[in-house]
Design an enzyme around this catalytic site. Structure first.
Site, mmCIF file in Angstrom:
data_model
loop_
_atom_site.group_PDB
_atom_site.id
_atom_site.type_symbol
_atom_site.label_atom_id
_atom_site.label_comp_id
_atom_site.label_asym_id
_atom_site.label_seq_id
_atom_site.Cartn_x
_atom_site.Cartn_y
_atom_site.Cartn_z
ATOM 1 N N PHE A 141 43.392 51.851 39.185
ATOM 2 C CA PHE A 141 43.858 50.591 39.765
ATOM 3 C C PHE A 141 44.605 49.821 38.690
ATOM 4 O O PHE A 141 44.018 49.408 37.690
ATOM 5 C CB PHE A 141 42.727 49.715 40.324
ATOM 6 N N ASP A 226 44.918 49.932 29.849
ATOM 7 C CA ASP A 226 44.851 48.780 30.745
ATOM 8 C C ASP A 226 43.447 48.187 30.616
ATOM 9 O O ASP A 226 42.497 48.672 31.230
ATOM 10 C CB ASP A 226 45.149 49.215 32.192
ATOM 11 N N LYS A 255 43.617 38.867 33.521
ATOM 12 C CA LYS A 255 42.367 38.298 34.037
ATOM 13 C C LYS A 255 41.740 37.246 33.107
ATOM 14 O O LYS A 255 42.173 36.112 33.106
ATOM 15 C CB LYS A 255 41.400 39.431 34.392
HETATM 16 C C1 LIG Z 1 43.082 43.277 38.344
HETATM 17 C C2 LIG Z 1 43.676 44.413 37.637
HETATM 18 C C3 LIG Z 1 45.067 44.591 37.576
HETATM 19 C C4 LIG Z 1 46.039 43.705 38.320
HETATM 20 O O1 LIG Z 1 45.957 42.364 37.948
HETATM 21 P P1 LIG Z 1 46.596 41.232 38.906
HETATM 22 O O2 LIG Z 1 46.467 39.979 38.095
HETATM 23 O O3 LIG Z 1 45.777 41.204 40.152
HETATM 24 O O4 LIG Z 1 47.994 41.619 39.159
HETATM 25 C C5 LIG Z 1 45.557 45.647 36.836
HETATM 26 N N1 LIG Z 1 44.714 46.499 36.195
HETATM 27 C C6 LIG Z 1 43.375 46.363 36.233
HETATM 28 C C7 LIG Z 1 42.512 47.323 35.486
HETATM 29 C C8 LIG Z 1 42.810 45.332 36.968
HETATM 30 O O5 LIG Z 1 41.488 45.215 37.042
#
Ligand SMILES: *Cc1c(COP(=O)(O)O)cnc(C)c1O
Length: 415
Positions: A141, A226, A255
């Site tokens: 994700f 990520d 985040k």
């Molecule tokens: C939440 C998340 C995203 C996307 O972030 P947004 O601010 O919702 O665009 C990307 N990678 C990971 C691992 C995430 O948990």
């Protein structure tokens, strides 16, 4: 009609149905606790998908935001402003890197990392024009943009939004061999979550991140972590990669970097990587704005003390020990002598847990609805998995309380 019902009905009538929220309408929050429009209190065990690592209404973060609100909030990157340097300098130092490229949302930071990796591939590695590929993981994700959903393996996220952006190779998460096989002369990056959050808090096999690091180094490929959800204290270290002593070439952050106040994201890397981006090639109107930098800098300062990482580590042990004790069939169910509470498996690190519930007790959604009735906010992932990720400001008492409520919810579901 109740205030809750009225709010939900109006929201459903006038907003797109791209979410399926639990039936609670939040009005205010403090620390790890939120209060709904009926005055009921809940322990927040989702924490905005780890955007609220430092708690709701954190005084340090709010103070930084309030000061900045009155001074200057937006300049655009056409000019410098006096919060920019300290934010970039501090975040780069926290990551042990040279440079920061600030954006707003997580997906934008991932898009940025993809662009930087491709540009690096063409300018530095010498990849054939238009041929760059990036190795990504099954069940990843990384966000919701058209390019990012192009390499999602979740049909809900991907199907119906094509044509897909080419240039991605999907391999099994946790398999170093699969990554090695997918890499060729045109591979510019391996992009992965060091712990897969949305997939159900999947922790890869021990040694995997170290192997990925070695494979990337051997093949002159960028390792892109990520850490949008796994980073910034959640797992008991500043970054989930720290658990294996691994330093990626690029950190992708978001985040919690915005302190639960504003969207702040960033890509952090050394100058030989981020330096490939020249004026006009990438940007964002809001990226690196004064308010975002003031808030982001206060988050970096909170992390520099190590206090939140230590809390996540210590309370995470309490959480995982309590959750592991719930594994096993429900007392008396199926003639089993039980001792368990219907939990099948528990995964995670620090204050972050994925809990698989026996599917015969209910779906993850049903467990979360039961938890809500018992005063805990949590979110299901796939099937019968729920995730728990309270703000790092929770107390040990709160953690025990949450697990006790999970026991109540599971007891209710097992009838
Ligand atoms: C939440 C998340 C995203 C996307 O972030 P947004 O601010 O919702 O665009 C990307 N990678 C990971 C691992 C995430 O948990």
């Amino acid at each position: 009609m109740s205030v809750t019902r009225d709010q939900i009905d109006r929201a459903e009538r006038h907003s797109a149905h791209n979410y399926h929220p639990l039936p609670v309408v939040v009005r205010e929050a403090e620390g790890a606790w939120v209060t709904d429009v009926e005055g009921r209190r809940y322990l927040d065990c989702l924490a905005g998908y780890s955007s609220l690592n430092f708690g709701h209404g954190n005084e340090t973060i709010l103070g930084a935001a309030e000061d900045q609100l009155r001074r200057v909030t937006l300049t655009s990157r056409a000019f410098y402003h006096d919060r920019f340097a300290e934010f970039c300098e501090g975040l780069a130092a926290l990551c042990g890197k040279d440079m920061v490229l600030p954006m707003n949302t997580g997906a934008e930071a991932v898009e940025t990392a993809i662009k930087v990796a491709r540009k690096w591939g063409y300018d530095v590695k010498g990849v054939r024009p238009g041929q760059a590929n990036i190795v990504v993981m099954e069940d990843n994700f990384h966000g919701r943009t058209t390019t990012i959903v192009s390499f999602s393996t979740d049909p809900d996220a991907r199907d119906g939004f094509g044509p897909a952006t080419p240039g991605f190779r999907i391999v099994k998460y946790g398999s170093a061999e699969a990554i090695r096989e997918a890499i060729d002369a045109d591979t510019v990056a391996v992009l992965l979550e060091p712990i897969q959050g949305e997939a159900g808090v999947l922790v890869p096999p021990s040694g995997f991140l170290r192997q990925v690091r070695d494979i990337c180094t051997e093949n002159n490929v960028l390792m892109v972590a990520d850490e949008i959800q796994s980073g910034l204290g959640r797992t008991g270290e500043t970054f989930a990669c720290d658990h294996e002593g691994v330093v990626p070439d690029m950190y992708v952050l978001g985040k919690a970097l915005g302190g639960g106040v504003v969207p702040v994201s960033a890509v952090v890397a050394d100058a030989d990587v981020l330096g490939v981006i020249k004026p006009g090639q990438h940007g964002s109107t809001f990226g690196g704005n004064p308010l975002a930098c003031a808030v982001g800098h206060s988050v970096v300062e909170l992390l520099r003390t190590g206090e939140y990482q230590a809390r996540a580590r210590e309370l995470g042990e309490v959480l995982h020990e309590r959750l592991r004790a719930l594994i096993g069939p429900v007392n008396g169910a199926d003639g089993g002598d039980g001792g368990g509470h219907g939990v099948v498996a528990v995964r995670g690190r620090g204050l972050w847990a994925g809990v698989d519930i026996d599917p015969s007790l209910g779906t993850g959604r049903q467990v979360c609805e039961a938890l809500l009735r018992h005063g805990v906010l949590a979110k299901d992932t796939h099937g019968s998995t729920i995730r728990l990720a309270p703000p790092l400001v929770v107390t040990a008492e709160d953690v025990h309380w949450a697990v006790d409520r999970l026991i109540d919810a599971l007891a209710e579901l097992s009838g």
